[in-house]
Design a protein around this motif. Sequence first.
Motif, PDB file in Angstrom:
ATOM      1  N   LEU A 160     -54.185  23.017  14.989  1.00  0.00           N
ATOM      2  CA  LEU A 160     -53.872  21.858  16.093  1.00  0.00           C
ATOM      3  C   LEU A 160     -52.625  21.365  15.184  1.00  0.00           C
ATOM      4  N   ALA A 161     -52.232  21.954  14.265  1.00  0.00           N
ATOM      5  CA  ALA A 161     -50.397  20.959  14.824  1.00  0.00           C
ATOM      6  C   ALA A 161     -49.935  22.591  15.368  1.00  0.00           C
ATOM      7  N   VAL A 162     -50.117  23.310  15.158  1.00  0.00           N
ATOM      8  CA  VAL A 162     -48.792  24.453  16.256  1.00  0.00           C
ATOM      9  C   VAL A 162     -48.736  23.927  18.160  1.00  0.00           C
ATOM     10  N   ILE A 163     -50.785  24.008  18.012  1.00  0.00           N
ATOM     11  CA  ILE A 163     -51.675  23.075  19.376  1.00  0.00           C
ATOM     12  C   ILE A 163     -50.013  22.406  19.710  1.00  0.00           C
ATOM     13  N   GLY A 164     -49.801  20.566  18.744  1.00  0.00           N
ATOM     14  CA  GLY A 164     -49.270  19.311  19.432  1.00  0.00           C
ATOM     15  C   GLY A 164     -48.113  20.443  19.114  1.00  0.00           C
ATOM     16  N   PHE A 165     -47.522  20.407  18.580  1.00  0.00           N
ATOM     17  CA  PHE A 165     -45.874  21.603  18.625  1.00  0.00           C
ATOM     18  C   PHE A 165     -45.701  21.664  20.075  1.00  0.00           C
ATOM     19  N   ILE A 166     -46.927  22.502  20.612  1.00  0.00           N
ATOM     20  CA  ILE A 166     -46.544  23.554  22.105  1.00  0.00           C
ATOM     21  C   ILE A 166     -46.305  22.126  23.203  1.00  0.00           C
ATOM     22  N   LEU A 167     -47.553  21.204  23.045  1.00  0.00           N
ATOM     23  CA  LEU A 167     -47.661  20.766  23.862  1.00  0.00           C
ATOM     24  C   LEU A 167     -46.265  19.510  23.757  1.00  0.00           C
ATOM     25  N   GLU A 168     -46.263  19.268  22.707  1.00  0.00           N
ATOM     26  CA  GLU A 168     -44.639  18.238  22.328  1.00  0.00           C
ATOM     27  C   GLU A 168     -43.388  18.804  23.850  1.00  0.00           C
ATOM     28  N   ILE A 169     -43.718  19.955  23.591  1.00  0.00           N
ATOM     29  CA  ILE A 169     -42.263  20.946  24.476  1.00  0.00           C
ATOM     30  C   ILE A 169     -42.818  20.617  25.377  1.00  0.00           C
ATOM     31  N   VAL A 170     -43.672  21.203  26.033  1.00  0.00           N
ATOM     32  CA  VAL A 170     -44.335  20.294  27.324  1.00  0.00           C
ATOM     33  C   VAL A 170     -44.170  19.057  27.981  1.00  0.00           C
ATOM     34  N   PHE A 171     -44.161  18.329  27.059  1.00  0.00           N
ATOM     35  CA  PHE A 171     -44.118  16.930  27.603  1.00  0.00           C
ATOM     36  C   PHE A 171     -42.115  16.648  27.284  1.00  0.00           C
ATOM     37  N   ILE A 172     -41.551  16.940  26.372  1.00  0.00           N
ATOM     38  CA  ILE A 172     -40.411  16.810  27.170  1.00  0.00           C
ATOM     39  C   ILE A 172     -40.064  17.679  28.017  1.00  0.00           C
ATOM     40  N   ILE A 173     -39.847  18.754  28.582  1.00  0.00           N
ATOM     41  CA  ILE A 173     -39.452  19.440  29.512  1.00  0.00           C
ATOM     42  C   ILE A 173     -40.284  18.367  30.716  1.00  0.00           C
ATOM     43  N   LYS A 174     -41.864  17.972  30.855  1.00  0.00           N
ATOM     44  CA  LYS A 174     -42.139  17.554  31.998  1.00  0.00           C
ATOM     45  C   LYS A 174     -40.966  16.048  32.123  1.00  0.00           C
ATOM     46  N   ALA A 175     -41.000  15.269  30.731  1.00  0.00           N
ATOM     47  CA  ALA A 175     -40.602  13.766  30.865  1.00  0.00           C
ATOM     48  C   ALA A 175     -38.934  14.105  31.365  1.00  0.00           C
ATOM     49  N   SER A 176     -38.304  15.403  31.191  1.00  0.00           N
ATOM     50  CA  SER A 176     -36.738  15.739  31.533  1.00  0.00           C
ATOM     51  C   SER A 176     -37.159  15.785  32.628  1.00  0.00           C
ATOM     52  N   LEU A 177     -37.565  16.975  34.082  1.00  0.00           N
ATOM     53  CA  LEU A 177     -37.772  16.806  35.181  1.00  0.00           C
ATOM     54  C   LEU A 177     -38.463  15.369  36.269  1.00  0.00           C
ATOM     55  N   LEU A 207     -33.699  16.098  26.908  1.00  0.00           N
ATOM     56  CA  LEU A 207     -33.015  17.082  26.434  1.00  0.00           C
ATOM     57  C   LEU A 207     -32.312  17.481  25.071  1.00  0.00           C
ATOM     58  N   SER A 208     -32.117  16.000  24.849  1.00  0.00           N
ATOM     59  CA  SER A 208     -31.474  16.296  23.560  1.00  0.00           C
ATOM     60  C   SER A 208     -32.434  15.911  22.187  1.00  0.00           C
ATOM     61  N   ILE A 209     -33.740  15.719  22.581  1.00  0.00           N
ATOM     62  CA  ILE A 209     -35.039  16.029  21.710  1.00  0.00           C
ATOM     63  C   ILE A 209     -34.694  17.465  21.256  1.00  0.00           C
ATOM     64  N   PHE A 210     -34.423  18.346  21.710  1.00  0.00           N
ATOM     65  CA  PHE A 210     -34.335  20.171  21.226  1.00  0.00           C
ATOM     66  C   PHE A 210     -32.687  20.501  20.577  1.00  0.00           C
ATOM     67  N   SER A 211     -32.378  19.121  20.474  1.00  0.00           N
ATOM     68  CA  SER A 211     -31.121  19.490  19.218  1.00  0.00           C
ATOM     69  C   SER A 211     -31.655  19.707  17.190  1.00  0.00           C
TER      70      SER A 211
END
Length: 148
Positions: free
Chosen positions: A113-130, A15-19
């Motif tokens: 493609l970069a915008v889609i990658g950004f959205i996927l990055e957020i999804v992966f970070i949340i999934k890893a946190s959970l 979650l600290s990635i969101f900092s």
Amino acid sequence: MSEKNHTNIATFIHLSIFSRFLIPFGNFLGPLVLWIINKDKSQFIDEHGKQALNFQISILIYSLVIGLITIPFFAFSILNGFDFMDFNLFDGIHLNISKPSPLFYIGGSLGFLAVIGFILEIVFIIKASLRARDGEVYNYPLSIKFLK
């Protein structure tokens, strides 16, 4: 230290990635500081810290590559013909937009493609946190293993 504390620290590493939205380079500094302080406490924390940092370094490399590819497409598109936008501001506002170059569409597609990658990055970070919260190890997709 109890197992619950280990899962909490691992969750906070992700979650600290969101900092990064508050602190420049927070996506590297947050996980790095938490990982360095706590990596000797358990293998679980060490693994999650490495995963988070590897993923952020991989995302940085992917972003730089997409950016380096995209910028020339936009530059060549704009420099190819200045008739793409024709402004006449002295005799009133005159706007002439002709059909853009195909290079502009290619560059725009890479930007999308970069915008889609950004959205996927957020999804992966949340999934890893959970997953860390549940005591499981999560391997980020498309992550290059820099720290082993």
